[in-house]
Design a protein around this motif. Sequence first.
Motif, mmCIF file in Angstrom:
data_model
loop_
_atom_site.group_PDB
_atom_site.id
_atom_site.type_symbol
_atom_site.label_atom_id
_atom_site.label_comp_id
_atom_site.label_asym_id
_atom_site.label_seq_id
_atom_site.Cartn_x
_atom_site.Cartn_y
_atom_site.Cartn_z
ATOM 1 N N LEU A 131 65.385 71.084 12.217
ATOM 2 C CA LEU A 131 64.556 69.875 12.182
ATOM 3 C C LEU A 131 64.883 68.910 13.258
ATOM 4 N N GLN B 208 55.541 67.098 7.489
ATOM 5 C CA GLN B 208 56.181 68.031 6.433
ATOM 6 C C GLN B 208 55.638 67.832 4.970
ATOM 7 N N SER C 255 54.600 74.320 4.932
ATOM 8 C CA SER C 255 54.526 73.033 5.585
ATOM 9 C C SER C 255 55.299 73.068 7.098
ATOM 10 N N LEU C 256 56.237 74.042 6.986
ATOM 11 C CA LEU C 256 57.029 74.135 8.257
ATOM 12 C C LEU C 256 56.199 74.697 9.309
ATOM 13 N N VAL D 62 54.768 71.805 11.042
ATOM 14 C CA VAL D 62 55.795 71.107 11.966
ATOM 15 C C VAL D 62 56.120 71.663 13.283
#
Length: 329
Positions: free
Chosen positions: A266, A293, A305-306, A309
């Motif tokens: 991240l 996120q 949710s990644l 991202v």
Amino acid sequence: MTAATSTAEKTGKKSLSGLNPGIPVAAAIVVIMAVIYLVGGKDQGLVTQSVVSGLLLGGVYALISVGLTLIFGVLGIVNFAQGAMLTMAMYIVYALSNAGLPVYLATLLAVPAMFLFGMVVQATLLTKLTVSGSHDGPLLVTLGLSLLIINVLLMIFGGRPQSVQAPIDGSLDVLGAVAAWPRVIAFIGAALVAVALTAVLKRTPLGLSIRAVASNSEGAKLVGVDIGRVYALTFGIGAACVAVAGGLMTPFTSLTPSVGEQFTILAFVIVVLGGLGSVVGAMVGGLVIGLVQTVGALYLPGTGSLILVFAVFVLVLFLKPEGLYGARR
């Protein structure tokens, strides 16, 4: 130091001060949040909770990423050991807490320890590689350092998850959302460190030297800046940043020797998103990724949710390859 100041202020390529106000970014976030509130199909209270949680999480992400982008901006290397150093700092806080120290006092002690560790790593393992301008060498060295730290921690503490008791219980009401005090303290601490670091970079002789080296290392050397000292101090500051982040996260994070690896990925996304070498870009990128996120988890639960991202990451690179705050090359 006048010449070094001039070198830092005239450049526009790899400035660490990052003076962009980011109005378009803020406007885009406001518009997206308004759309989610009005037509997103989710309970507004749940959305507010996700926004608050995302901002709190994003503040810590930003602090981790600031250290990474600072090291890249000055030394020109990607530190693959950033996540492992975060884990190392967390275990230092864990050990000191088990010895009877309050967790935040343990964090204050971990910061100078990690600062010295960073300086030693740069002075002993990376100095010749950074001076020579090698790119592959530092990458492999930091990757090897990451594996070494993780395995040493595994030998000492084992692989079982550990935890530290939060010193403050309860929560704070923020616009109807619940924010646990340890997370609020982590956000405030990260914000204070980020502001202090920005002030140091902009208003102190050390900061001017760092900016001069980031702008033009050869020019800075010609006007008397000690390049080796600046490199060592910069790597030390980057390590100190993750020490603060790690200590602040320890009360609400389960500790394992590999816990920092998830933050490494991240952090790289945030640094590239904000612009390589931009401190302000790392701060803004951290907040954006935190929001994406947590709010994204409303629609794509779990690790889904990644996907959002990385979608934002790819979109920004497609529209602005140098990152939100990066200088055009």
